[in-house]
Scaffold this motif. Sequence first.
Motif, PDB file in Angstrom:
ATOM      1  N   LEU A 211       0.612  -1.159   0.031  1.00  0.00           N
ATOM      2  CA  LEU A 211      -0.035  -0.014   0.132  1.00  0.00           C
ATOM      3  C   LEU A 211       0.822   1.346  -0.044  1.00  0.00           C
ATOM      4  O   LEU A 211       2.094   1.191   0.703  1.00  0.00           O
ATOM      5  N   LEU A 212       0.315   2.092  -0.728  1.00  0.00           N
ATOM      6  CA  LEU A 212       1.408   3.218  -0.931  1.00  0.00           C
ATOM      7  C   LEU A 212       0.780   4.538  -0.025  1.00  0.00           C
ATOM      8  O   LEU A 212      -0.518   4.838  -0.460  1.00  0.00           O
ATOM      9  N   ALA A 213       1.407   5.347   0.754  1.00  0.00           N
ATOM     10  CA  ALA A 213       0.648   6.550   1.485  1.00  0.00           C
ATOM     11  C   ALA A 213       1.734   7.459   1.834  1.00  0.00           C
ATOM     12  O   ALA A 213       2.957   6.894   2.264  1.00  0.00           O
ATOM     13  N   ASP A 214       1.685   8.677   1.837  1.00  0.00           N
ATOM     14  CA  ASP A 214       2.548   9.754   2.568  1.00  0.00           C
ATOM     15  C   ASP A 214       1.826  10.045   4.070  1.00  0.00           C
ATOM     16  O   ASP A 214       0.892  10.423   3.991  1.00  0.00           O
ATOM     17  N   LEU A 215       2.517   9.397   5.295  1.00  0.00           N
ATOM     18  CA  LEU A 215       2.240   9.378   6.258  1.00  0.00           C
ATOM     19  C   LEU A 215       2.060  10.891   6.944  1.00  0.00           C
ATOM     20  O   LEU A 215       1.890  11.025   8.279  1.00  0.00           O
ATOM     21  N   SER A 216       2.720  11.826   6.315  1.00  0.00           N
ATOM     22  CA  SER A 216       2.627  13.261   6.767  1.00  0.00           C
ATOM     23  C   SER A 216       1.702  13.838   6.281  1.00  0.00           C
ATOM     24  O   SER A 216       1.348  14.914   6.835  1.00  0.00           O
ATOM     25  N   ASP A 217       0.795  13.278   5.119  1.00  0.00           N
ATOM     26  CA  ASP A 217      -0.230  13.919   4.793  1.00  0.00           C
ATOM     27  C   ASP A 217      -1.630  13.366   5.030  1.00  0.00           C
ATOM     28  O   ASP A 217      -1.848  12.091   4.723  1.00  0.00           O
ATOM     29  N   GLN A 218      -2.629  14.038   6.235  1.00  0.00           N
ATOM     30  CA  GLN A 218      -3.539  13.322   6.439  1.00  0.00           C
ATOM     31  C   GLN A 218      -4.628  12.917   5.430  1.00  0.00           C
ATOM     32  O   GLN A 218      -5.189  11.892   5.758  1.00  0.00           O
ATOM     33  N   GLU A 219      -4.856  13.609   4.309  1.00  0.00           N
ATOM     34  CA  GLU A 219      -5.704  12.871   3.331  1.00  0.00           C
ATOM     35  C   GLU A 219      -5.257  11.612   2.783  1.00  0.00           C
ATOM     36  O   GLU A 219      -5.973  10.799   2.431  1.00  0.00           O
ATOM     37  N   SER A 220      -3.670  11.543   2.503  1.00  0.00           N
ATOM     38  CA  SER A 220      -3.453  10.353   2.268  1.00  0.00           C
ATOM     39  C   SER A 220      -3.640   9.256   3.021  1.00  0.00           C
ATOM     40  O   SER A 220      -3.944   8.013   2.655  1.00  0.00           O
ATOM     41  N   ILE A 221      -3.417   9.679   4.499  1.00  0.00           N
ATOM     42  CA  ILE A 221      -3.742   8.545   5.395  1.00  0.00           C
ATOM     43  C   ILE A 221      -5.136   7.892   5.343  1.00  0.00           C
ATOM     44  O   ILE A 221      -5.442   6.878   5.502  1.00  0.00           O
ATOM     45  N   ARG A 222      -6.118   9.053   5.316  1.00  0.00           N
ATOM     46  CA  ARG A 222      -7.497   8.535   5.225  1.00  0.00           C
ATOM     47  C   ARG A 222      -7.887   7.855   4.066  1.00  0.00           C
ATOM     48  O   ARG A 222      -8.492   6.910   4.171  1.00  0.00           O
ATOM     49  N   LYS A 223      -7.177   8.217   2.915  1.00  0.00           N
ATOM     50  CA  LYS A 223      -7.452   7.221   1.646  1.00  0.00           C
ATOM     51  C   LYS A 223      -6.987   5.952   1.731  1.00  0.00           C
ATOM     52  O   LYS A 223      -7.685   4.909   1.339  1.00  0.00           O
ATOM     53  N   VAL A 224      -5.699   5.759   2.529  1.00  0.00           N
ATOM     54  CA  VAL A 224      -5.123   4.361   2.538  1.00  0.00           C
ATOM     55  C   VAL A 224      -5.768   3.575   3.606  1.00  0.00           C
ATOM     56  O   VAL A 224      -6.087   2.463   3.341  1.00  0.00           O
ATOM     57  N   GLY A 225      -6.384   4.380   4.583  1.00  0.00           N
ATOM     58  CA  GLY A 225      -7.153   3.821   5.679  1.00  0.00           C
ATOM     59  C   GLY A 225      -8.409   3.089   5.260  1.00  0.00           C
ATOM     60  O   GLY A 225      -8.865   2.041   5.285  1.00  0.00           O
ATOM     61  N   GLN A 226      -9.246   3.789   4.284  1.00  0.00           N
ATOM     62  CA  GLN A 226     -10.263   3.270   3.708  1.00  0.00           C
ATOM     63  C   GLN A 226      -9.986   2.172   2.732  1.00  0.00           C
ATOM     64  O   GLN A 226     -10.798   1.193   2.679  1.00  0.00           O
ATOM     65  N   TYR A 227      -8.948   2.377   1.856  1.00  0.00           N
ATOM     66  CA  TYR A 227      -8.791   1.370   1.047  1.00  0.00           C
ATOM     67  C   TYR A 227      -8.328  -0.006   1.888  1.00  0.00           C
ATOM     68  O   TYR A 227      -8.600  -1.162   1.483  1.00  0.00           O
ATOM     69  N   ALA A 228      -7.808   0.005   2.990  1.00  0.00           N
ATOM     70  CA  ALA A 228      -7.480  -0.943   3.683  1.00  0.00           C
ATOM     71  C   ALA A 228      -8.860  -1.698   4.362  1.00  0.00           C
ATOM     72  O   ALA A 228      -8.919  -2.909   4.281  1.00  0.00           O
ATOM     73  N   ARG A 229      -9.475  -0.869   4.871  1.00  0.00           N
ATOM     74  CA  ARG A 229     -11.030  -1.358   5.473  1.00  0.00           C
ATOM     75  C   ARG A 229     -11.883  -2.136   4.373  1.00  0.00           C
ATOM     76  O   ARG A 229     -12.354  -2.902   4.644  1.00  0.00           O
ATOM     77  N   GLU A 230     -11.715  -1.551   3.083  1.00  0.00           N
ATOM     78  CA  GLU A 230     -12.629  -2.443   2.060  1.00  0.00           C
ATOM     79  C   GLU A 230     -11.507  -3.483   1.633  1.00  0.00           C
ATOM     80  O   GLU A 230     -12.390  -4.261   0.656  1.00  0.00           O
ATOM     81  N   SER A 231     -10.535  -3.654   1.946  1.00  0.00           N
ATOM     82  CA  SER A 231      -9.677  -4.896   1.352  1.00  0.00           C
ATOM     83  C   SER A 231      -9.347  -6.088   2.118  1.00  0.00           C
ATOM     84  O   SER A 231      -9.194  -7.088   1.605  1.00  0.00           O
ATOM     85  N   TYR A 232      -9.395  -5.713   3.353  1.00  0.00           N
ATOM     86  CA  TYR A 232      -8.939  -6.880   4.398  1.00  0.00           C
ATOM     87  C   TYR A 232     -10.094  -6.978   5.470  1.00  0.00           C
ATOM     88  O   TYR A 232     -10.947  -6.000   5.763  1.00  0.00           O
ATOM     89  N   PRO A 233     -10.407  -8.247   5.951  1.00  0.00           N
ATOM     90  CA  PRO A 233     -11.514  -8.400   6.709  1.00  0.00           C
ATOM     91  C   PRO A 233     -11.200  -8.227   8.286  1.00  0.00           C
ATOM     92  O   PRO A 233     -11.763  -7.985   9.084  1.00  0.00           O
TER      93      PRO A 233
END
Length: 288
Positions: free
Chosen positions: A61-83
């Motif tokens: 997974l790719l994200a810039d962890l200094s960018d809150q919008e990037s964190i929210r996007k990768v968080g949403q992707y993870a929630r949709e991808s993993y049980p």
Amino acid sequence: MKLKDSIALVTGASSGIGYAAAMALAKEGAHLVLLCRNPEKGEAAMRAIAQASQNPKIDLLLADLSDQESIRKVGQYARESYPKLDILINNAGAIFPKRRLSLDGLEQHIALNHMGYFLLTHQLMALLRAGERKQILNLSSSAHKLVRKLELDNLQGEKRFGRFYQYGLSKLFNLYFTQQLAQRFGPDGFGVNALHPGVVNTNFSQEGKGFTAFLYRHLGRFMRQPEQVGQQILQLLTADEYLLIEGQYFTPKGVEQPSVLAQDRALAEQIWERSMDWGKIEEYGILD
């Protein structure tokens, strides 16, 4: 505790301690999720870990962890991808020579080293609740001891800035975060601890300039190696007593006491509330 059916996410996994921890977990059969900023380095790490561990269950997974919008996007992707998510290792961090602000207006050490942990964990809490292990390990540092007094009106380096002080401040915040997470979610079955890995021979400071970079380049062979820390992390996470220990500060020598300032619960609560404001979070672990 076996890792074969576990899903583990490691931040900053393209090199150094994150890479070594991911490799150790992959060799034990865990389903690895590598969270990296650089796609080329992340893909190279994923291929190398898969080949060395003979474990095909490795995602990037790719994200810039200094960018809150990037964190929210990768968080949403993870929630949709993993049980579920069984293990979260918050490791990504850096030290910056000059004061600069993130896209969210936070000083970069606070944005990446602290809020990267704080906001990403918030985004992944639903997955962690669904996991069997519910293990969170936050990489901190003895650099937290550089902060002798907390200046609540200068947390972003507005009045005075020193890179080592500001880095130490972010590592102090990692300990406050660990303490508060353990206090708030330990009763729900979460095992939350922090680790100071020691002085490790990574590229953390090798690519910089000045005395610190000189030490890393010339004394690296006398330092701990990332593989040693990776094995320590594996041992911590697979120990039966891990879930019985909450809010502890591990070092290469075992459990130790952090600085007196790091044990201040009132200040930890204040930084928690400020972090909630910085991350625009209403209720921790609960998403709209």
